[in-house]
Write an enzyme that holds these catalytic residues in place. Structure first.
Site, mmCIF file in Angstrom:
data_model
loop_
_atom_site.group_PDB
_atom_site.id
_atom_site.type_symbol
_atom_site.label_atom_id
_atom_site.label_comp_id
_atom_site.label_asym_id
_atom_site.label_seq_id
_atom_site.Cartn_x
_atom_site.Cartn_y
_atom_site.Cartn_z
ATOM 1 N N LYS A 67 0.852 -1.194 0.028
ATOM 2 C CA LYS A 67 0.037 0.004 0.161
ATOM 3 C C LYS A 67 0.664 1.293 -0.095
ATOM 4 C CE LYS A 67 -2.918 2.916 2.767
ATOM 5 N NZ LYS A 67 -3.243 3.250 4.121
ATOM 6 N N ASP A 119 -6.622 0.585 0.716
ATOM 7 C CA ASP A 119 -6.731 0.510 1.968
ATOM 8 C C ASP A 119 -7.972 -0.356 2.634
ATOM 9 O OD1 ASP A 119 -9.091 2.219 1.486
ATOM 10 O OD2 ASP A 119 -8.565 3.811 3.256
#
Length: 227
Positions: free
Chosen positions: A133, A151
């Protein structure tokens, strides 16, 4: 599916206004090191906490550079970033990152800019504390490369919509990349986060208020009975 994704983008963009000050990755775009630190601070916490921690650092040091961070001892650094949580662990990672980039930040940034997205992602993930991420946020937000960060909000929404089964990071990111043009990646990423914060919450989602419920398997199977 591209038509569905385009429609979801349109509906969310009508519903939400993206405020730069609510996303730590957008707040910190003045230089690569500051951006990396900001995104590290956002790991496993919310943006409000990360922004508070970043603000403490900038109030103490001004412009964030590896040299300025390394001028602090780990204890002081940890106290400054305490609002983000896990402050001792984060402080050590930030020190490792600063040590790695201290004498090569400009060269490193220039190299990443020249790379394609896959090569750049691999290089970023070799940095201390940088995972999937974090690498994708830096690629998309700072470098403007075609990556789609995922997320917890985006994973939850995509799974509830029924667009992916299993919900792995790679599957969710790949889905949105496959059904949107690259110039919509950043805005859609931010809109989905806004939607997860406001409506599609982990507990007690407000399905009856959802602007994209017509596409949602979760709503069709459960939401109607909750009204």
């Amino acid at each position: 599916m591209r038509e569905v994704c385009t429609r979801i983008y349109e509906l969310l963009s009508r519903r939400y206004e993206i405020r730069e000050g609510e996303f730590v990755g957008l707040v910190a775009r003045r230089n690569l090191f500051e951006h990396l630190v900001a995104v590290l601070l956002s790991q496993n916490t919310n943006d409000k906490n990360a922004i508070r921690a970043l603000s403490n650092l900038k109030s103490r040091l001004g412009k964030l550079t590896p040299e300025k961070v390394l001028s602090l001892d780990v204890g002081e650094l940890a106290q400054l970033i305490k609002p983000a949580g896990l402050h001792l662990q984060r402080a050590r990672r930030i020190v490792e990152l600063a040590s790695y980039l201290r004498d090569r930040l400009e060269e490193f940034e220039s190299e990443v800019r020249r790379m394609d997205v896959l090569e750049a992602r691999e290089v970023l993930m070799n940095l201390p504390g940088v995972g999937d991420k974090t690498a994708d946020v830096v690629l998309l937000v700072y470098f403007g490369k075609p990556a789609f960060p995922v997320d917890t909000h985006i994973k939850r929404i995509t799974t509830r919509l029924g667009f992916v089964k299993g919900g792995s990071y790679k599957k969710v990111s790949g889905f949105w990349q496959s059904c949107l043009p690259p110039d919509k990646y950043l805005e859609t990423h931010l809109l989905l986060i806004q939607h997860g914060r406001a409506i599609c919450k982990a507990r007690k989602p407000l399905c009856h208020e959802c602007p994209i419920k017509e596409f949602c398997e979760y709503y069709k199977s459960r939401g109607l009975r909750q009204q």
